[in-house]
Motif scaffolding. Sequence first.
Motif, PDB file in Angstrom:
ATOM      1  N   HIS A  76      21.644  -3.651 -21.681  1.00 60.66           N
ATOM      2  CA  HIS A  76      20.778  -4.795 -22.001  1.00 60.66           C
ATOM      3  C   HIS A  76      20.658  -5.774 -20.829  1.00 60.66           C
ATOM      4  CE1 HIS A  76      20.792  -3.298 -26.098  1.00 60.66           C
ATOM      5  NE2 HIS A  76      22.107  -3.331 -26.101  1.00 60.66           N
ATOM      6  N   GLY A  77      20.520  -5.212 -19.635  1.00 63.54           N
ATOM      7  CA  GLY A  77      20.318  -6.064 -18.477  1.00 63.54           C
ATOM      8  C   GLY A  77      18.911  -6.612 -18.427  1.00 63.54           C
ATOM      9  N   TYR A  78      18.702  -7.567 -17.533  1.00 62.49           N
ATOM     10  CA  TYR A  78      17.383  -8.178 -17.413  1.00 62.49           C
ATOM     11  C   TYR A  78      16.422  -7.223 -16.711  1.00 62.49           C
ATOM     12  CZ  TYR A  78      19.627 -12.446 -18.900  1.00 62.49           C
ATOM     13  OH  TYR A  78      20.321 -13.363 -19.635  1.00 62.49           O
ATOM     14  N   ALA A  79      15.169  -7.241 -17.146  1.00 59.57           N
ATOM     15  CA  ALA A  79      14.163  -6.329 -16.614  1.00 59.57           C
ATOM     16  C   ALA A  79      13.866  -6.642 -15.146  1.00 59.57           C
ATOM     17  CB  ALA A  79      12.885  -6.426 -17.442  1.00 59.57           C
ATOM     18  N   ASN A  80      13.601  -5.596 -14.397  1.00 58.98           N
ATOM     19  CA  ASN A  80      13.184  -5.735 -13.009  1.00 58.98           C
ATOM     20  C   ASN A  80      11.960  -6.643 -12.938  1.00 58.98           C
ATOM     21  OD1 ASN A  80      12.664  -5.399 -10.293  1.00 58.98           O
ATOM     22  ND2 ASN A  80      12.804  -3.163 -10.338  1.00 58.98           N
ATOM     23  N   MET A  82       1.230  -9.676  -2.669  1.00 61.99           N
ATOM     24  CA  MET A  82       2.235 -10.209  -3.595  1.00 61.99           C
ATOM     25  C   MET A  82       2.278  -9.423  -4.913  1.00 61.99           C
ATOM     26  SD  MET A  82       1.203 -14.152  -2.884  1.00 61.99           S
ATOM     27  CE  MET A  82       0.973 -14.708  -1.182  1.00 61.99           C
ATOM     28  N   TRP A  83       1.352  -8.509  -5.068  1.00 53.06           N
ATOM     29  CA  TRP A  83       1.314  -7.665  -6.266  1.00 53.06           C
ATOM     30  C   TRP A  83       2.555  -6.774  -6.325  1.00 53.06           C
ATOM     31  CZ3 TRP A  83      -1.490  -6.751 -10.628  1.00 53.06           C
ATOM     32  CH2 TRP A  83      -1.345  -5.498 -11.247  1.00 53.06           C
ATOM     33  N   ARG A  84       3.118  -6.619  -7.519  1.00 52.20           N
ATOM     34  CA  ARG A  84       4.222  -5.696  -7.742  1.00 52.20           C
ATOM     35  C   ARG A  84       3.819  -4.735  -8.859  1.00 52.20           C
ATOM     36  NH1 ARG A  84       4.923  -7.900  -3.699  1.00 52.20           N
ATOM     37  NH2 ARG A  84       6.758  -9.037  -2.928  1.00 52.20           N
ATOM     38  N   ASP A  85       3.960  -3.431  -8.610  1.00 48.32           N
ATOM     39  CA  ASP A  85       3.561  -2.424  -9.594  1.00 48.32           C
ATOM     40  C   ASP A  85       4.406  -2.535 -10.863  1.00 48.32           C
ATOM     41  OD1 ASP A  85       1.613  -1.408  -7.935  1.00 48.32           O
ATOM     42  OD2 ASP A  85       2.903   0.162  -7.103  1.00 48.32           O
ATOM     43  N   ALA A  86       3.883  -1.949 -11.919  1.00 47.91           N
ATOM     44  CA  ALA A  86       4.533  -2.042 -13.226  1.00 47.91           C
ATOM     45  C   ALA A  86       5.953  -1.501 -13.217  1.00 47.91           C
ATOM     46  CB  ALA A  86       3.690  -1.319 -14.274  1.00 47.91           C
ATOM     47  N   LYS A  87       6.211  -0.482 -12.426  1.00 42.10           N
ATOM     48  CA  LYS A  87       7.553   0.108 -12.422  1.00 42.10           C
ATOM     49  C   LYS A  87       8.599  -0.838 -11.839  1.00 42.10           C
ATOM     50  CE  LYS A  87       6.815   2.692  -8.085  1.00 42.10           C
ATOM     51  NZ  LYS A  87       6.807   4.045  -7.490  1.00 42.10           N
ATOM     52  N   TYR A  88       8.152  -1.886 -11.164  1.00 36.56           N
ATOM     53  CA  TYR A  88       9.063  -2.897 -10.630  1.00 36.56           C
ATOM     54  C   TYR A  88       8.909  -4.223 -11.374  1.00 36.56           C
ATOM     55  CZ  TYR A  88       9.067   0.467  -6.794  1.00 36.56           C
ATOM     56  OH  TYR A  88       9.158   1.619  -6.039  1.00 36.56           O
ATOM     57  N   SER A  89       8.359  -4.166 -12.574  1.00 35.81           N
ATOM     58  CA  SER A  89       7.981  -5.379 -13.299  1.00 35.81           C
ATOM     59  C   SER A  89       8.413  -5.311 -14.753  1.00 35.81           C
ATOM     60  CB  SER A  89       6.455  -5.570 -13.224  1.00 35.81           C
ATOM     61  OG  SER A  89       6.013  -5.654 -11.884  1.00 35.81           O
ATOM     62  N   PRO A  90       8.408  -6.460 -15.432  1.00 42.84           N
ATOM     63  CA  PRO A  90       8.793  -6.486 -16.840  1.00 42.84           C
ATOM     64  C   PRO A  90       7.708  -5.969 -17.783  1.00 42.84           C
ATOM     65  CG  PRO A  90       9.082  -8.643 -15.791  1.00 42.84           C
ATOM     66  CD  PRO A  90       8.254  -7.814 -14.871  1.00 42.84           C
ATOM     67  N   ALA A 122       7.792 -12.168 -11.903  1.00 43.41           N
ATOM     68  CA  ALA A 122       8.152 -13.505 -11.449  1.00 43.41           C
ATOM     69  C   ALA A 122       8.063 -13.642  -9.929  1.00 43.41           C
ATOM     70  CB  ALA A 122       9.562 -13.846 -11.922  1.00 43.41           C
ATOM     71  N   GLU A 123       8.344 -12.566  -9.210  1.00 44.26           N
ATOM     72  CA  GLU A 123       8.236 -12.609  -7.758  1.00 44.26           C
ATOM     73  C   GLU A 123       6.795 -12.848  -7.328  1.00 44.26           C
ATOM     74  OE1 GLU A 123       9.844 -10.065  -3.886  1.00 44.26           O
ATOM     75  OE2 GLU A 123       9.601  -9.048  -5.813  1.00 44.26           O
ATOM     76  N   THR A 124       5.861 -12.191  -8.003  1.00 44.46           N
ATOM     77  CA  THR A 124       4.441 -12.377  -7.703  1.00 44.46           C
ATOM     78  C   THR A 124       4.029 -13.829  -7.898  1.00 44.46           C
ATOM     79  OG1 THR A 124       3.883 -10.101  -8.282  1.00 44.46           O
ATOM     80  CG2 THR A 124       2.105 -11.718  -8.378  1.00 44.46           C
ATOM     81  N   TYR A 125       4.330 -14.384  -9.058  1.00 45.50           N
ATOM     82  CA  TYR A 125       3.924 -15.768  -9.337  1.00 45.50           C
ATOM     83  C   TYR A 125       4.601 -16.750  -8.393  1.00 45.50           C
ATOM     84  CZ  TYR A 125       1.455 -14.560 -13.656  1.00 45.50           C
ATOM     85  OH  TYR A 125       0.562 -14.065 -14.571  1.00 45.50           O
ATOM     86  N   TRP A 126       5.845 -16.495  -8.067  1.00 49.40           N
ATOM     87  CA  TRP A 126       6.584 -17.356  -7.144  1.00 49.40           C
ATOM     88  C   TRP A 126       5.899 -17.405  -5.781  1.00 49.40           C
ATOM     89  CZ3 TRP A 126      10.531 -20.751  -6.582  1.00 49.40           C
ATOM     90  CH2 TRP A 126      11.172 -20.839  -5.349  1.00 49.40           C
ATOM     91  N   TYR A 127       5.571 -16.244  -5.248  1.00 52.22           N
ATOM     92  CA  TYR A 127       4.963 -16.216  -3.920  1.00 52.22           C
ATOM     93  C   TYR A 127       3.538 -16.767  -3.935  1.00 52.22           C
ATOM     94  CZ  TYR A 127       8.836 -13.796  -1.693  1.00 52.22           C
ATOM     95  OH  TYR A 127      10.075 -13.492  -1.167  1.00 52.22           O
ATOM     96  N   ILE A 128       2.812 -16.568  -5.010  1.00 54.40           N
ATOM     97  CA  ILE A 128       1.476 -17.170  -5.117  1.00 54.40           C
ATOM     98  C   ILE A 128       1.590 -18.690  -5.085  1.00 54.40           C
ATOM     99  CG2 ILE A 128      -0.483 -17.537  -6.677  1.00 54.40           C
ATOM    100  CD1 ILE A 128      -0.199 -14.568  -7.477  1.00 54.40           C
ATOM    101  N   GLY A 129       2.517 -19.237  -5.847  1.00 54.89           N
ATOM    102  CA  GLY A 129       2.710 -20.688  -5.847  1.00 54.89           C
ATOM    103  C   GLY A 129       3.142 -21.210  -4.484  1.00 54.89           C
ATOM    104  N   LYS A 130       4.026 -20.476  -3.811  1.00 52.00           N
ATOM    105  CA  LYS A 130       4.459 -20.900  -2.481  1.00 52.00           C
ATOM    106  C   LYS A 130       3.306 -20.860  -1.483  1.00 52.00           C
ATOM    107  CE  LYS A 130       8.375 -19.993  -0.605  1.00 52.00           C
ATOM    108  NZ  LYS A 130       9.567 -19.308  -0.017  1.00 52.00           N
ATOM    109  N   ALA A 131       2.447 -19.848  -1.593  1.00 55.20           N
ATOM    110  CA  ALA A 131       1.280 -19.770  -0.706  1.00 55.20           C
ATOM    111  C   ALA A 131       0.344 -20.944  -0.943  1.00 55.20           C
ATOM    112  CB  ALA A 131       0.554 -18.450  -0.918  1.00 55.20           C
ATOM    113  N   MET A 132       0.142 -21.305  -2.201  1.00 53.56           N
ATOM    114  CA  MET A 132      -0.673 -22.475  -2.514  1.00 53.56           C
ATOM    115  C   MET A 132      -0.072 -23.728  -1.885  1.00 53.56           C
ATOM    116  SD  MET A 132      -1.507 -21.870  -6.579  1.00 53.56           S
ATOM    117  CE  MET A 132      -2.542 -23.339  -6.681  1.00 53.56           C
ATOM    118  N   GLY A 133       1.243 -23.868  -2.017  1.00 53.50           N
ATOM    119  CA  GLY A 133       1.914 -25.036  -1.460  1.00 53.50           C
ATOM    120  C   GLY A 133       1.804 -25.105   0.049  1.00 53.50           C
ATOM    121  N   ALA A 134       2.034 -23.967   0.711  1.00 57.35           N
ATOM    122  CA  ALA A 134       1.946 -23.958   2.166  1.00 57.35           C
ATOM    123  C   ALA A 134       0.548 -24.344   2.653  1.00 57.35           C
ATOM    124  CB  ALA A 134       2.324 -22.577   2.699  1.00 57.35           C
ATOM    125  N   ALA A 135      -0.467 -23.819   1.961  1.00 54.98           N
ATOM    126  CA  ALA A 135      -1.842 -24.157   2.332  1.00 54.98           C
ATOM    127  C   ALA A 135      -2.127 -25.644   2.097  1.00 54.98           C
ATOM    128  CB  ALA A 135      -2.821 -23.294   1.526  1.00 54.98           C
TER     129      ALA A 135
END
Length: 349
Positions: free
Chosen positions: A72-76, A311-319, A330-343
């Motif tokens: 019952h670990g957390y999903a990739n 920043m896209w991650r395929d389903a096999k690496y996703s929840p 979560a990695e995708t959304y994190w990097y999208i937000g960081k890119a928005m911030g940097a810009a």
Amino acid sequence: MSGLVIVQFLSVAVAFSHGGVVQRKWRAPDVEQAEVAAPMKPGPLKVFILAGQSNMEGQAAVDLVNKTDPNHGYANGTLKYLIKDNRTKAEFAVTVNASTGNWTVRDDVWVWFNEKGKTDDGTYGQFSVGYGCEGSPHKFGPEYGFGFAMGDAVQEQVLIIKTAWGGKTLAGDFRPPSSGGTVGPYYKTMLADVSNVLGNLSALFPGYNTSAGYDISGFGWFQGWNDGCSENDVVQYEKNLVNLVKDLRTEWNVSNLPVSIPVSGFGGWNQKISRRLGIIQAQFNAANATLHPEINNASKPTVTAEETRGMWRDAKYSPSNRGYHFNFNAETYWYIGKAMGAAMINMMK
């Protein structure tokens, strides 16, 4: 930084000035707000408005469990997974308070989001996880990476006002006045929400310094799935997006308001559907100063479109395998937000 307070507005409705918009409920919070009562940082409050559809609402999974894992670990691809995985734990260490093991809470960034469960109330408080779809503590959106970026870079107190609703088009729901036809109802609701938050800052955030005031400092737009379902909406998208920028600058009286547009990178670099590629190109075109000098300046850009396909991650690496929600990654959304911030930071220099 202290514990997060997320509160729900209760029973007194405020009539908005725009017709046909959701009436939010405004009154004193139903829990103590000691955290947001702390004095804000010196200088005017820096207000950043984020808007869009379901991916701006925020679908990034914080703690979904891998149902196929006997332990019952957390999903990739969940935030809980990313803070432990050797590949990503250094990047995401900032999201955890090392002293408590809880999620980091920033008292230099405040957030207001128009959703609270399935009601017409809002979620607001100090910055942390929990401002995703329906104000769920189990989700977040681009505001998460964006908030860390802006909190680190901006000397003044930051307020993120997020207005987002699932399944909405720019061609219809958010249609700006300059595009002609019927103004989109969610364009009106966005303006009403922003106006009401800014008109109630002292009630929502008691630490707000009324004498310092506020500046509307930037706008972020993350949207495109539903317009990408219609060839006609794709054809209109560039014009509608340019008009959205023009009209919001006029509405908020900020002629060179910085605007960040992370493109709709569904499917990553393997995307081949012409409608989806058409939306991406329209977003890049809208931010092109040569094509649209009426809203941008080549020597000092005030509109940028950020590439997100990497920043896209395929389903096999996703929840999840819901591609229209970036697989809940979560990695995708994190990097999208960081890119928005940097810009945004670059445009504010």
